[in-house]
Design a protein around this motif. Structure first.
Motif, mmCIF file in Angstrom:
data_model
loop_
_atom_site.group_PDB
_atom_site.id
_atom_site.type_symbol
_atom_site.label_atom_id
_atom_site.label_comp_id
_atom_site.label_asym_id
_atom_site.label_seq_id
_atom_site.Cartn_x
_atom_site.Cartn_y
_atom_site.Cartn_z
ATOM 1 N N VAL A 153 57.331 140.713 -50.153
ATOM 2 C CA VAL A 153 57.578 142.096 -49.738
ATOM 3 C C VAL A 153 56.665 142.464 -48.574
ATOM 4 C CG1 VAL A 153 57.316 144.474 -50.438
ATOM 5 C CG2 VAL A 153 58.441 142.878 -51.939
ATOM 6 N N LEU A 154 55.379 142.148 -48.713
ATOM 7 C CA LEU A 154 54.430 142.529 -47.659
ATOM 8 C C LEU A 154 54.763 141.819 -46.358
ATOM 9 C CD1 LEU A 154 51.199 142.499 -49.761
ATOM 10 C CD2 LEU A 154 52.261 144.466 -48.723
ATOM 11 N N GLY A 155 55.213 140.571 -46.473
ATOM 12 C CA GLY A 155 55.562 139.817 -45.275
ATOM 13 C C GLY A 155 56.792 140.377 -44.601
ATOM 14 N N TYR A 156 57.805 140.699 -45.385
ATOM 15 C CA TYR A 156 59.029 141.231 -44.793
ATOM 16 C C TYR A 156 58.796 142.594 -44.168
ATOM 17 C CZ TYR A 156 62.520 137.773 -46.036
ATOM 18 O OH TYR A 156 63.272 136.635 -46.077
ATOM 19 N N CYS A 157 57.857 143.354 -44.721
ATOM 20 C CA CYS A 157 57.631 144.705 -44.206
ATOM 21 C C CYS A 157 56.843 144.704 -42.904
ATOM 22 C CB CYS A 157 56.942 145.570 -45.258
ATOM 23 S SG CYS A 157 58.050 145.982 -46.590
ATOM 24 N N ILE A 158 56.500 143.533 -42.388
ATOM 25 C CA ILE A 158 55.899 143.489 -41.044
ATOM 26 C C ILE A 158 56.988 143.642 -39.989
ATOM 27 C CG2 ILE A 158 54.441 142.099 -39.498
ATOM 28 C CD1 ILE A 158 53.298 140.769 -41.816
ATOM 29 N N LEU A 159 58.247 143.526 -40.407
ATOM 30 C CA LEU A 159 59.349 143.557 -39.460
ATOM 31 C C LEU A 159 59.301 144.754 -38.506
ATOM 32 C CD1 LEU A 159 62.049 142.399 -38.455
ATOM 33 C CD2 LEU A 159 63.180 143.776 -40.175
ATOM 34 N N PRO A 160 59.112 145.996 -38.995
ATOM 35 C CA PRO A 160 59.032 147.116 -38.040
ATOM 36 C C PRO A 160 57.914 146.924 -37.019
ATOM 37 C CG PRO A 160 59.291 147.944 -40.252
ATOM 38 C CD PRO A 160 59.083 146.484 -40.380
ATOM 39 N N LEU A 161 56.803 146.375 -37.454
ATOM 40 C CA LEU A 161 55.684 146.181 -36.525
ATOM 41 C C LEU A 161 56.012 145.105 -35.501
ATOM 42 C CD1 LEU A 161 52.704 146.515 -38.966
ATOM 43 C CD2 LEU A 161 53.420 148.096 -37.213
ATOM 44 N N THR A 162 56.753 144.089 -35.916
ATOM 45 C CA THR A 162 57.165 143.069 -34.948
ATOM 46 C C THR A 162 58.102 143.674 -33.912
ATOM 47 O OG1 THR A 162 57.075 141.530 -36.797
ATOM 48 C CG2 THR A 162 58.044 140.722 -34.777
ATOM 49 N N VAL A 163 58.987 144.535 -34.404
ATOM 50 C CA VAL A 163 59.876 145.238 -33.465
ATOM 51 C C VAL A 163 59.051 146.083 -32.506
ATOM 52 C CG1 VAL A 163 61.677 146.988 -33.306
ATOM 53 C CG2 VAL A 163 61.806 145.241 -35.064
ATOM 54 N N ALA A 164 58.032 146.774 -33.047
ATOM 55 C CA ALA A 164 57.158 147.592 -32.200
ATOM 56 C C ALA A 164 56.480 146.730 -31.148
ATOM 57 C CB ALA A 164 56.112 148.294 -33.064
ATOM 58 N N MET A 165 56.056 145.550 -31.542
ATOM 59 C CA MET A 165 55.403 144.636 -30.591
ATOM 60 C C MET A 165 56.359 144.245 -29.471
ATOM 61 S SD MET A 165 52.601 142.992 -30.097
ATOM 62 C CE MET A 165 52.578 142.587 -28.370
ATOM 63 N N LEU A 166 57.608 144.001 -29.858
ATOM 64 C CA LEU A 166 58.620 143.629 -28.873
ATOM 65 C C LEU A 166 58.820 144.763 -27.859
ATOM 66 C CD1 LEU A 166 60.458 141.106 -28.657
ATOM 67 C CD2 LEU A 166 62.263 142.469 -29.673
ATOM 68 N N ILE A 167 58.937 145.981 -28.398
ATOM 69 C CA ILE A 167 59.123 147.145 -27.521
ATOM 70 C C ILE A 167 57.913 147.313 -26.600
ATOM 71 C CG2 ILE A 167 59.402 149.654 -27.496
ATOM 72 C CD1 ILE A 167 60.895 149.370 -30.151
ATOM 73 N N CYS A 168 56.713 147.131 -27.199
ATOM 74 C CA CYS A 168 55.494 147.282 -26.399
ATOM 75 C C CYS A 168 55.467 146.280 -25.254
ATOM 76 C CB CYS A 168 54.259 147.095 -27.271
ATOM 77 S SG CYS A 168 53.909 148.508 -28.273
ATOM 78 N N ARG A 169 55.849 145.075 -25.530
ATOM 79 C CA ARG A 169 55.843 144.058 -24.465
ATOM 80 C C ARG A 169 56.828 144.435 -23.366
ATOM 81 N NH1 ARG A 169 53.415 138.287 -25.244
ATOM 82 N NH2 ARG A 169 52.606 138.912 -23.257
ATOM 83 N N LEU A 170 57.999 144.938 -23.795
ATOM 84 C CA LEU A 170 58.993 145.343 -22.798
ATOM 85 C C LEU A 170 58.476 146.508 -21.970
ATOM 86 C CD1 LEU A 170 62.317 145.063 -24.839
ATOM 87 C CD2 LEU A 170 61.474 143.565 -23.025
ATOM 88 N N VAL A 171 57.846 147.475 -22.664
ATOM 89 C CA VAL A 171 57.322 148.643 -21.949
ATOM 90 C C VAL A 171 56.211 148.218 -21.001
ATOM 91 C CG1 VAL A 171 56.043 150.788 -22.268
ATOM 92 C CG2 VAL A 171 58.001 150.290 -23.708
ATOM 93 N N LEU A 172 55.414 147.262 -21.437
ATOM 94 C CA LEU A 172 54.290 146.827 -20.605
ATOM 95 C C LEU A 172 54.759 146.096 -19.358
ATOM 96 C CD1 LEU A 172 51.676 145.675 -23.226
ATOM 97 C CD2 LEU A 172 51.350 147.377 -21.448
ATOM 98 N N LEU A 173 55.995 145.625 -19.369
ATOM 99 C CA LEU A 173 56.528 144.961 -18.165
ATOM 100 C C LEU A 173 56.602 145.949 -17.002
ATOM 101 C CD1 LEU A 173 59.436 142.705 -19.472
ATOM 102 C CD2 LEU A 173 57.222 142.017 -18.571
ATOM 103 N N ALA A 174 56.810 147.232 -17.351
ATOM 104 C CA ALA A 174 56.933 148.250 -16.310
ATOM 105 C C ALA A 174 55.589 148.602 -15.689
ATOM 106 C CB ALA A 174 57.587 149.499 -16.897
ATOM 107 N N GLY A 175 54.512 148.129 -16.276
ATOM 108 C CA GLY A 175 53.194 148.452 -15.732
ATOM 109 C C GLY A 175 52.476 149.425 -16.647
ATOM 110 N N GLN A 176 51.136 149.516 -16.468
ATOM 111 C CA GLN A 176 50.355 150.340 -17.382
ATOM 112 C C GLN A 176 50.098 151.719 -16.809
ATOM 113 O OE1 GLN A 176 46.932 148.319 -18.896
ATOM 114 N NE2 GLN A 176 47.943 146.352 -18.737
ATOM 115 N N GLY A 177 49.927 152.661 -17.691
ATOM 116 C CA GLY A 177 49.655 154.027 -17.268
ATOM 117 C C GLY A 177 49.575 154.915 -18.488
#
Lengths: 235, 348
Positions: A153-177
């Protein structure tokens, strides 16, 4: 019976006789082959054949397992009080999520000189060590959940955080600010709450009702550390 | 069933001589009963009806022997003794096996969990009140103060401290070679908690204080609550004055609480001073260390980044006689020991 009497001569007391007499009849020597037929009811055999996975193709097997993992992912994304995650647990999903997260948190630079960022091993250890600690804690508090169920259960519930990481990486492609950071903060906070809510929804029934807060606190801490690592990540 | 019966009888007949042998052995005298038993262990397999029959026969033998003449008593005595020895050895063996099984079970995971479970038997309200109480020193010296032997709160506080330390290390860009931040944080926190607890427990033993290891762990663990608050705030707000204020106030309060408990459980001023002084010093210095270890590093790194040629964090030994006149200090300030140090430094 007769042989026993022959061999044991003048042994006449009656009490032990019924106990041991039956045994002497059963004793098997090496000369006699054991005969008999071991039968399994035909119905059971047929069912066994149906369930057997030996004959199916490899693709079939893999797809079935992947489908099971995918179904559990859906359960995490839409958490409700079901026990699918608890009933047939597996550690494939947690492994996939953990490796994905660790790979994405890994920085590109090979030279570790100025690299204070999380390393692959660090993320891996945090995830598994944290999950094991939470599980042990919940067991110590009197929870009635098995060790691997909780890990699953604890392992599967990391899924939202992995999605968040994916979004963060995509957002970071645009540059920091600052706006960029606000977006990341928002995403990570939402996903963090999602993770905590999902895991508590699954684990809620397994904790004693009066100690839910005590069992949830380490879960909160665990996801907090992971989400904080995601938030502070900069490539 | 009818088919195997016939060969079985054959086998029985074939085994007849063995049985005959037994009878002879036993009938020779009670003294040889021990040897018979040993023989039986070798010859007959594991069929226990033999055992039962032998037992029966031995009992009969005993009855016969009681009726027998006095000269046979020696042999009978020996036989009884041997039999009893065998029996007691068996019992001892069984006891040993049972003990071994229990011991091995105690080492298994679930048994360990059951052993630890009483220490985690708390309610959320209890934890809350204990956290608050850890900041409130009670001035009651004459009567030993109560310390709850519980490990949930301390363990969670240590984990929280680990998380806060990780946070501090990240924001201060601490670089640790040959190790991870996580490992360092966990090692520091658990090392402090377990290490200082055992050290103070040892001191308490020397000073004759009434405190158990469990109580010491709980006491020091809840004492870390103040550290958690102070570090969490000061890692985010970098203000030295604020830190010192918190250090004295929050850290001091939690230290005072522990000191008050220890004082109430120790007899004698010297012992009290030794025990409480050590604990207070260690506790306050640990907070100071945790703050500045991951706070100063920021400034250190900034300094080294400005001068790229200087290797980071390298300490250069100073030459005392060279430095002191340069600083304009009169030589008379130096006392004898400093002079001696200067001489040795110069000679090297």
């Amino acid at each position: 019976m007769a042989e026993a009497e022959e061999s044991s001569g003048e042994l006449e007391t009656a009490t032990p006789r019924p106990l041991f007499a039956g045994l002497s009849d059963i004793s098997i020597s090496q000369d006699i082959p054991i005969e008999g037929e071991i039968t399994i009811p035909m119905q059971g055999r047929a069912r066994e054949l149906d369930r057997s996975t030996l004959n199916e193709s490899v693709r079939h097997t893999i797809m079935r397992d992947l489908k099971a993992v995918g179904k559990k992912f859906m359960h995490v994304l839409y958490p409700r009080r079901s026990n699918v995650l608890l009933r047939d647990w597996d550690l494939w999903g947690p492994l996939i999520l953990c490796v994905t997260l660790a790979l994405m948190l890994q920085k590109g630079s090979v030279d570790g000189e100025k690299d204070g960022g999380p390393q692959f091993a660090e993320v891996f250890v945090i995830v598994w060590f944290g999950a094991v600690t939470i599980t042990l804690n919940s067991k110590l508090l009197g929870g009635n959940i098995s060790f691997f169920q909780s890990l699953c259960v604890l392992g599967y519930c990391i899924l939202p955080l992995t999605v968040a990481m994916l979004i963060c990486r995509l957002v970071l492609l645009a540059g920091q600010g600052p706006i960029n950071f606000m977006i990341r903060l928002f995403v990570v906070v939402v996903m963090f709450i999602w993770s905590v809510v999902a895991s508590t929804a699954f684990l809620a029934d397994s904790h004693p009702p009066n100690r839910k807060a005590l069992a949830v606190y380490p879960v909160f801490l665990f996801y907090f550390v992971i989400s904080w690592m995601i938030l502070t990540f900069t490539p | 069933m009818a088919t195997p019966a016939a060969p079985a009888s054959g086998v029985r007949n074939g085994a007849g001589p063995e049985w005959g042998g037994f009878e002879e052995h036993i009938q020779v005298g009670g003294g040889s009963a021990v040897i018979d038993m040993e023989n039986m262990d070798d010859t007959s397999g594991s069929s226990f009806e033999d055992m039962g029959e032998l037992h029966q026969r031995l009992r009969e033998e005993e009855v016969d022997a009681d009726a027998a003449a006095a000269e046979e008593e020696d042999g009978e005595f020996l036989g009884m003794k041997g039999f009893k020895g065998q029996l007691s050895r068996q019992v001892a063996d069984q006891m040993w096996q049972a003990g071994k099984r229990q011991a091995s079970r105690a080492f298994s995971l679930y048994a360990n969990i059951d052993i630890l479970r009483p220490y985690f038997d708390v309610e959320p309200a209890q934890v809350r009140s204990r956290l608050l109480e850890s900041m409130i020193p009670i001035k009651m010296v004459n009567f030993p103060q109560k310390v709850a032997g519980e490990l949930y709160g301390p363990l969670m506080l240590v984990f929280t401290l680990v998380a806060i330390l990780l946070h501090g290390m990240k924001t201060s860009d601490t670089i640790i070679r040959e190790g991870t931040l996580m490992g360092t944080a966990i090692g520091t926190c658990f090392g402090y908690w377990l290490g200082v607890s055992s050290f103070i427990y040892f001191l308490a033993y020397l000073c004759n204080a009434q405190i158990t290891m469990l109580q010491m762990l709980a006491l020091l663990g809840y004492g870390l609550f103040g550290h958690c608050i102070v570090l969490f705030i000061t890692y985010n707000i970098h203000l030295h004055a604020l830190f010192y204020l918190f250090w004295l106030l929050v850290g001091g309060l939690s230290t005072l609480r522990m000191v008050a408990v220890l004082v109430s459980r120790t007899v004698g001023p010297t012992q009290r001073l030794l025990l409480c002084g050590t604990l207070a010093t260690l506790h306050m210095l640990f907070l100071l260390y945790l703050h500045f270890a991951y706070h100063k590093v920021v400034e250190g790194i900034l300094d080294t980044l400005e001068g790229p040629n200087v290797p980071p964090m390298q300490r250069v030994p100073r030459d005392i006689p060279a430095v002191l006149p340069a600083a304009g200090l009169p030589v008379t300030v130096l006392n004898a020991t400093a002079k001696a140090i200067a001489v040795t430094l110069q000679s090297h």
